[in-house]
Each structure stands twice: as structure tokens, then as C-alpha cells.
Design a protein around this motif. Structure first.
Motif, short mmCIF file in Angstrom:
data_model
loop_
_atom_site.label_atom_id
_atom_site.label_comp_id
_atom_site.label_asym_id
_atom_site.label_seq_id
_atom_site.Cartn_x
_atom_site.Cartn_y
_atom_site.Cartn_z
N GLY A 33 0.70 -1.17 0.03
CA GLY A 33 0.09 -0.12 -0.13
C GLY A 33 0.81 1.28 0.02
N ALA A 34 2.35 1.22 -0.20
CA ALA A 34 2.96 2.66 -0.47
C ALA A 34 2.59 3.34 -1.46
N LYS A 35 2.57 4.44 -1.37
CA LYS A 35 2.07 5.36 -2.42
C LYS A 35 3.49 5.69 -3.00
N PRO A 36 3.43 5.59 -4.66
CA PRO A 36 4.41 5.85 -5.46
C PRO A 36 4.79 7.39 -5.19
N GLY A 37 6.00 7.73 -5.42
CA GLY A 37 6.66 9.33 -5.14
C GLY A 37 7.55 9.31 -3.94
N TRP A 38 7.27 10.08 -3.11
CA TRP A 38 8.18 10.60 -1.91
C TRP A 38 8.05 9.40 -0.68
N GLN A 39 6.95 8.76 -0.64
CA GLN A 39 6.88 7.82 0.29
C GLN A 39 7.72 6.38 -0.12
N VAL A 40 7.61 6.05 -1.38
CA VAL A 40 8.69 5.11 -1.77
C VAL A 40 10.00 5.42 -1.67
N PHE A 41 10.34 6.78 -2.23
CA PHE A 41 11.63 7.06 -2.31
C PHE A 41 12.21 7.48 -0.97
N ARG A 42 11.54 7.74 -0.03
CA ARG A 42 12.08 7.98 1.25
C ARG A 42 12.36 6.50 2.00
N HIS A 43 11.50 5.50 1.94
CA HIS A 43 11.53 4.44 2.62
C HIS A 43 12.14 3.29 2.04
N ILE A 44 12.28 3.38 0.50
CA ILE A 44 12.93 2.17 -0.27
C ILE A 44 14.13 2.76 -0.67
N THR A 45 14.11 3.82 -1.70
CA THR A 45 15.29 4.22 -2.34
C THR A 45 16.36 4.65 -1.65
N LEU A 46 16.26 5.73 -0.77
CA LEU A 46 17.11 6.46 0.05
C LEU A 46 17.96 5.52 1.14
N PRO A 47 17.23 4.47 1.61
CA PRO A 47 18.00 3.63 2.34
C PRO A 47 18.84 2.84 1.86
N GLN A 48 18.48 2.36 0.38
CA GLN A 48 19.25 1.47 -0.33
C GLN A 48 20.58 2.15 -1.00
N LEU A 49 20.44 3.65 -0.95
CA LEU A 49 21.55 4.45 -1.35
C LEU A 49 22.63 4.84 -0.41
N ARG A 50 22.41 4.23 0.85
CA ARG A 50 23.27 4.84 1.99
C ARG A 50 24.82 4.65 1.42
N ALA A 51 25.32 3.45 1.07
CA ALA A 51 26.60 3.31 0.64
C ALA A 51 27.24 4.21 -0.28
N THR A 52 26.47 4.60 -1.37
CA THR A 52 26.77 5.53 -2.23
C THR A 52 26.48 6.88 -1.81
N SER A 53 25.59 7.22 -1.17
CA SER A 53 25.37 8.39 -0.52
C SER A 53 26.74 9.27 0.38
N VAL A 54 27.14 7.96 1.12
CA VAL A 54 28.35 8.20 1.91
C VAL A 54 29.62 8.43 1.05
N ALA A 55 29.93 7.54 -0.05
CA ALA A 55 30.83 8.26 -1.09
C ALA A 55 30.83 9.33 -1.58
N VAL A 56 29.56 9.91 -2.00
CA VAL A 56 29.29 11.10 -2.71
C VAL A 56 29.77 12.18 -1.80
N LEU A 57 28.87 12.16 -0.42
CA LEU A 57 29.47 13.26 0.47
C LEU A 57 30.93 13.22 0.76
N LEU A 58 31.52 12.24 1.09
CA LEU A 58 32.96 12.25 1.30
C LEU A 58 33.67 12.91 0.51
N LEU A 59 33.63 12.25 -0.68
CA LEU A 59 34.42 12.68 -2.01
C LEU A 59 34.14 14.10 -2.19
#
Length: 303
Positions: free
Chosen positions: A200-226
Motif C-alpha cells: 500500500g505504499a504510495k508511489p513518489g516521496w513515500q517509496v523514495f524515502r523508505h525504499i530508495t534512500l536507504p538502499q543508496l546509503r553506501a553511495t551517499s557516503v561516498a558522494v558526500l565524503l568525496l
């Protein structure tokens, strides 16, 4: 003599990795170690000092107003450039990843500026886009609305020179970080989104916040540090946009340039103080990186 498979794999590993590690040690670790050694000595006009001064070089650099001011300037630059680059590159990656056609074209278009020389881009920004005369592109656009020409690189109140510096860096590096995020987005399992939609998750911000962003954690670390490290090591755009025959204005002096003049300036080589300043800059980057990690909780695993 026939070698075992494990021995052959070990030899192959060191055959590929060995030259890289040797070059890294010679051109990175040894200079860093020697710089740390010099920072504790009175190393004027010599790289083999004999007079130990302890922390005096560090105390002198921390009491040096222009050096401390340059560190503050670049902390402000990092405060602008790091979050902007992160948000905009992630937005570009999400947008390109959702395209149904011409994805390769847009990926190439956004990445191409990264291949551009920083010097060339800085000169274009200074002489064509944000020139202080009436014929610069920015002033031409302002003239359409009846606004007088603006001296972009010379206006301190308000600090409009940040517009020139930040936009130049964004144009140059957004494509690179977009590619990193795009690669990470394409590795996210499709079934996670399908399970979210079934729950029942709504496409858009809800899915992006709870699915996409957590899966991008490792890449986010690399991007921010670099991005953070590159921000404190910025040189080309400051040198070519803000510098002139008179030197640098005090509000936009890069710490790398100041360390260069301290170590190899016309007043004589002071490698001890220059090395101490370089170590202070490295420690500042490390401390800000750790604080950034605590703020964004990089140590927490993705769920």
C-alpha cells in the motif's frame, strides 16, 4: 615446478596490485609521512632539518589570521557546495533513471561537463557568463529587466562572488556524482518496490524515502565524503576566477594557495610551517567528515 592454484592466484593478485601499491606508497604515503615529520622542525630552505621545534609551527599557523580566514572561507564553500551537489546530482540520477527513451543520451549530456578542464570552465564563467561588464550573459539577462550590470566577482556585500564559484563547481561535477547515484539506483532490486506497492505504499516521496534512500546509503557516503574533500581542495576555479595580477582578495583566498606561498613563497622556503598548515587542513577535513558521518548516521546499516 608446478605451482598450486592458490599460489598462482596470489602471484597474480600481487602482480596486478603490487605496482599500484608501490606507486601509492612512493607518491602518497611517503610524502604525507615526510610532511608530518617536517611539521615538527624548523625547515627553512631545507628538507633535512635538524632543529626540533615541537608544535611551534602548528601554533604559528593557527595564529596566522590569513590562513585561518582561508580555512573559514572554504568551510563556507563546502557548506554551500556539498548539500547542493548531493541533492541536485541525486535528483538528476532519479530523473534520468525514470526515462523510457534517450537515457544514454541524457546520461552523456550531463556527464560531459566533468570531462571539461576546470581552467577552461573557470575562464568561461569569469569572462563570458559572469563578466563584470555589460556584455556578460548574466548582466545581459539582468539588463532585459532594467537592472544595472553587477560586478559579480568583486561584490562582497552581498557576497555575489559565491554565485560564480558555486555554479562553476556545480556545472563541472554534477555529472560525475549523478553517474554514481545512477549506478546505485540500477542495482536496487525491483522486488523491493513491488513489495512496497503491494503493502500500500504510495508511489513518489513515500517509496523514495523508505525504499530508495536507504538502499543508496553506501553511495551517499561516498558522494558526500568525496565532495567534502574536493571542496576543501578546490583550487582551479578560485585561482582563475578570483585571482588576478594583484593576488587574491582576502575573502576568497584558497588555503592551498596560501600554503604554497608559505612553503615556497618569495620570502624564502618555510617547509616546516607549510607542512604544519597542510596537516591542519587534513585534520580539519577529517573532523568535518566525522561530524558529517554522525549527522547522517553513516554507521547504520541500510534496512
Amino acid at each position: 615446478m608446478k605451482l598450486s592454484r592458490k599460489t598462482r592466484d596470489t602471484l597474480a593478485f600481487w602482480g596486478f596490485v603490487g605496482p599500484f601499491l608501490l606507486g601509492l606508497a612512493i607518491f602518497a604515503y611517503v610524502p604525507i609521512g615526510w610532511s608530518l615529520y617536517l611539521s615538527f622542525f624548523d625547515a627553512r630552505n631545507t628538507v633535512t632539518p635538524s632543529v626540533f621545534v615541537g608544535l611551534d609551527n602548528y601554533a604559528q599557523m593557527l595564529a596566522d589570521g590569513p590562513f585561518v580566514a582561508s580555512l573559514g572561507t572554504f568551510s563556507v564553500f563546502a557548506l554551500f557546495i556539498v548539500p547542493l551537489t548531493f541533492v541536485l546530482s541525486l535528483a538528476l540520477a532519479v530523473g534520468v533513471n525514470q526515462l523510457r527513451f534517450a537515457k544514454a543520451f541524457f546520461r552523456s549530456v550531463f556527464f560531459l561537463p566533468f570531462a571539461c578542464s576546470y581552467v577552461v570552465a573557470s575562464l568561461i564563467w569569469k569572462t563570458s557568463l559572469f563578466s563584470g561588464v555589460r556584455y556578460g550573459l548574466a548582466n545581459t539577462v539582468l539588463g532585459v529587466f532594467g537592472i544595472d550590470p553587477v560586478a559579480w566577482t568583486g561584490t562582497v556585500h552581498p557576497p555575489l562572488y559565491w554565485v560564480v564559484l558555486v555554479t562553476a563547481r556545480l556545472w563541472l561535477q554534477l555529472g560525475f556524482y549523478m553517474i554514481l547515484f545512477l549506478a546505485a539506483l540500477q542495482r536496487i532490486p525491483r522486488h523491493l518496490y513491488e513489495a512496497a506497492w503491494l503493502d500500500g505504499a504510495k508511489p513518489g516521496w513515500q517509496v523514495f524515502r523508505h525504499i530508495t534512500l536507504p538502499q543508496l546509503r553506501a553511495t551517499s557516503v561516498a558522494v558526500l565524503l568525496l565532495n567534502l574533500i574536493n571542496a576543501y581542495q578546490a583550487f582551479d576555479e578560485f585561482y582563475n576566477i578570483m585571482g588576478d595580477s594583484r593576488g587574491y582578495p582576502p575573502f576568497a583566498r584558497p588555503p592551498l594557495v596560501y600554503l604554497y606561498y608559505t612553503s615556497l613563497g618569495s620570502g624564502g622556503q618555510d617547509l616546516g610551517r607549510g607542512s604544519a598548515g597542510a596537516i591542519i587542513l587534513a585534520l580539519l577535513i577529517a573532523v568535518v567528515t566525522l561530524l558529517q558521518g554522525k549527522l547522517f548516521r553513516f554507521d547504520r546499516s541500510a534496512t
